[in-house]
Design a protein around this motif. Structure first.
Motif, PDB file in Angstrom:
ATOM      1  N   SER A  35       0.223  -4.563  -7.023  1.00  0.00           N
ATOM      2  CA  SER A  35      -0.966  -5.311  -6.631  1.00  0.00           C
ATOM      3  C   SER A  35      -1.968  -4.444  -5.894  1.00  0.00           C
ATOM      4  O   SER A  35      -3.036  -4.894  -5.545  1.00  0.00           O
ATOM      5  CB  SER A  35      -0.544  -6.459  -5.710  1.00  0.00           C
ATOM      6  N   GLY A  36      -1.616  -3.168  -5.665  1.00  0.00           N
ATOM      7  CA  GLY A  36      -2.502  -2.323  -4.880  1.00  0.00           C
ATOM      8  C   GLY A  36      -2.116  -2.314  -3.421  1.00  0.00           C
ATOM      9  O   GLY A  36      -2.748  -1.646  -2.619  1.00  0.00           O
ATOM     10  N   ALA A  37      -1.086  -3.044  -3.055  1.00  0.00           N
ATOM     11  CA  ALA A  37      -0.645  -3.058  -1.665  1.00  0.00           C
ATOM     12  C   ALA A  37       0.022  -1.733  -1.322  1.00  0.00           C
ATOM     13  O   ALA A  37       0.487  -1.011  -2.191  1.00  0.00           O
ATOM     14  CB  ALA A  37       0.338  -4.204  -1.446  1.00  0.00           C
ATOM     15  N   GLU A  38       0.060  -1.438  -0.038  1.00  0.00           N
ATOM     16  CA  GLU A  38       0.685  -0.205   0.403  1.00  0.00           C
ATOM     17  C   GLU A  38       2.196  -0.271   0.182  1.00  0.00           C
ATOM     18  O   GLU A  38       2.830  -1.293   0.421  1.00  0.00           O
ATOM     19  CB  GLU A  38       0.398   0.018   1.893  1.00  0.00           C
ATOM     20  N   THR A  39       2.737   0.823  -0.339  1.00  0.00           N
ATOM     21  CA  THR A  39       4.175   0.912  -0.549  1.00  0.00           C
ATOM     22  C   THR A  39       4.692   2.175   0.113  1.00  0.00           C
ATOM     23  O   THR A  39       3.916   3.003   0.599  1.00  0.00           O
ATOM     24  CB  THR A  39       4.512   0.934  -2.046  1.00  0.00           C
ATOM     25  N   GLU A  40       6.010   2.315   0.113  1.00  0.00           N
ATOM     26  CA  GLU A  40       6.631   3.494   0.713  1.00  0.00           C
ATOM     27  C   GLU A  40       7.524   4.183  -0.299  1.00  0.00           C
ATOM     28  O   GLU A  40       8.116   3.538  -1.170  1.00  0.00           O
ATOM     29  CB  GLU A  40       7.465   3.100   1.946  1.00  0.00           C
ATOM     30  N   ALA A  41       7.609   5.498  -0.180  1.00  0.00           N
ATOM     31  CA  ALA A  41       8.499   6.288  -1.022  1.00  0.00           C
ATOM     32  C   ALA A  41       9.056   7.431  -0.190  1.00  0.00           C
ATOM     33  O   ALA A  41       8.488   7.798   0.849  1.00  0.00           O
ATOM     34  CB  ALA A  41       7.747   6.840  -2.226  1.00  0.00           C
ATOM     35  N   ASP A  42      10.159   7.977  -0.651  1.00  0.00           N
ATOM     36  CA  ASP A  42      10.670   9.195  -0.025  1.00  0.00           C
ATOM     37  C   ASP A  42      10.040  10.431  -0.646  1.00  0.00           C
ATOM     38  O   ASP A  42       9.860  11.444   0.013  1.00  0.00           O
ATOM     39  CB  ASP A  42      12.200   9.239  -0.150  1.00  0.00           C
ATOM     40  N   VAL A  43       9.713  10.316  -1.927  1.00  0.00           N
ATOM     41  CA  VAL A  43       9.039  11.422  -2.604  1.00  0.00           C
ATOM     42  C   VAL A  43       8.213  10.840  -3.746  1.00  0.00           C
ATOM     43  O   VAL A  43       8.654   9.941  -4.453  1.00  0.00           O
ATOM     44  CB  VAL A  43      10.054  12.480  -3.116  1.00  0.00           C
TER      45      VAL A  43
END
Length: 389
Positions: free
Chosen positions: A7-15
């Motif tokens: 949706s364009g919302a902020e997400t998190e990733a490790d890489v």
């Protein structure tokens, strides 16, 4: 191949892996398989839509540089087992690579290369002009002095390799975002903070640039200099050749770079164009065809009577010494890169996926890639690859 939607919302990733060709999907697969959580691959178009889908598909370990020999041989092993891991049919044809040599200095260079390849377990060999003609009956021997042949080399289908790695990466928990363009990389305190994309911001402490011909721009977003230039290369296809003696090795006239291999019922033909200037041109041009026709007439004249059925243009990602950039930036830690392969990226994809996984995890890769660090261009440590097509 499908894609995750967002949706364009902020997400998190490790890489975050940037680039969805063979290099990016291989890296994502190897990271996810190793248990790295929250691996996200972003590709601005469809998977494999950049250079990978335009690759000639050649796979080989016949190189002059020890690192390239090791990467090529390791990748050949992986391609052989691809049906089991990650699990995908790639139509591997181990028909061999045959380099035709017509200059004394090239013969000497290839003799040295074959000796090094043999030391590293690659079964390449120098062959006579007569044996070269038996291996590839379409050629004429005029001007040839010798040839080099390796039976384990060959070709396979690039799109299938991408599909296999992408499917495997997803199976191990990686997210793959297609239609997702990177528009910025946020750094702070000398660290990676986030990747901004057309579909939202991804907070992440690590980035891998596997963006091929577009890598210089990605590097600039993080303040990293990746000296990679795009260079158009073209290939064409012949009509079916029902009487073609098979198998047809990947045959390269090294002086001109004219090459051919079997593709379906006909042949794929290609050659470099010394007049081509760097740029992102992807339209097909006829300007190179007179030179190609001349090279065909000199080395495989019977092909002049065969009709062509089309072709395409794609991009090489070229560095100043025609060798890859693999490493982690010294000034921006956790900015890793695997790019600039100058025409041999597809065939090294499996091994480079392993290497980048190990660099990310802080463990020693199966071969030392330190000589391919981008910092070599700041000093006098160029590492030219001779056996390039």
């Amino acid at each position: 191949m499908g894609s995750d939607t967002g949706s364009g919302a902020e997400t998190e990733a490790d890489v975050v892996v940037i680039g969805g060709g063979v290099m990016g999907t291989s890296i994502a697969f190897h990271l996810a398989e190793a248990g790295v959580p929250r691996v996200v691959l972003v590709e601005r178009d469809a998977l494999g839509s950049g250079s990978t889908c335009k690759a000639a598909g050649g796979v080989r370990a016949q190189f002059s540089d020890e690192v390239n020999i090791r990467l090529g041989a390791r990748s050949l092993e992986a391609f052989t087992r691809f049906g089991r891991r990650p699990g995908q049919e790639i139509d591997l044809r181990r028909v061999g690579y045959l380099f035709l040599l017509s200059r004394p200095e090239d013969v000497a260079a290839f003799e040295a290369g074959v000796a090094l390849q043999n030391d590293l377990g690659v079964p390449s060999r120098m062959v006579s002009v007569e044996e070269a003609r038996r291996l590839s009956p379409l050629i004429v021997p005029d001007g040839l002095l010798a040839a080099a042949f390796s039976p384990d080399d060959g070709h396979c289908t690039p799109e299938s390799v991408v599909l296999g790695y992408a499917t495997g990466a997803r199976r191990h928990g990686a997210r793959i975002l297609t239609g997702c363009e990177v528009v910025g990389i946020e750094t702070g305190g000398g660290e990676i903070r986030a990747v901004r994309t057309s579909r939202g911001r991804i907070r992440a402490p690590a980035v891998v640039c596997a963006a091929g011909a577009w890598s210089a721009a990605v590097g600039r977003m993080a303040g990293v200099d990746l000296p990679v230039e795009p260079l158009r290369r073209q290939i064409v296809f012949t009509e079916p050749l029902p009487d073609l003696p098979r198998p047809v090795p990947m045959t390269i006239d090294f002086t001109t770079s004219f090459y051919f291999h079997a593709e379906g019922e006909g042949l794929m033909l290609g050659m470099s164009d010394p007049d081509e200037r760097p740029g992102f041109l992807l339209n097909r041009s006829d300007a190179w065809l007179p030179r190609l026709t001349e090279a065909i007439g000199a080395r495989a004249p019977s092909l002049l009577n065969v009709g062509l059925t089309g072709g395409w243009a794609g991009l090489y990602e070229v560095t100043p010494d025609h060798n890859a950039l693999i490493g982690e930036d010294a000034s921006v830690p956790r900015f890793l890169y695997a790019t600039g392969f100058s025409g041999h990226g597809f065939l090294q994809g499996p091994a480079v996926g392993e290497v980048v996984r190990d660099l990310y995890l802080g463990r020693a890769p199966f071969t030392d890639v330190a000589p391919l660090h981008a910092a070599r261009f700041a000093g006098d440590a160029l590492r030219p690859e001779i056996n390039r097509v």
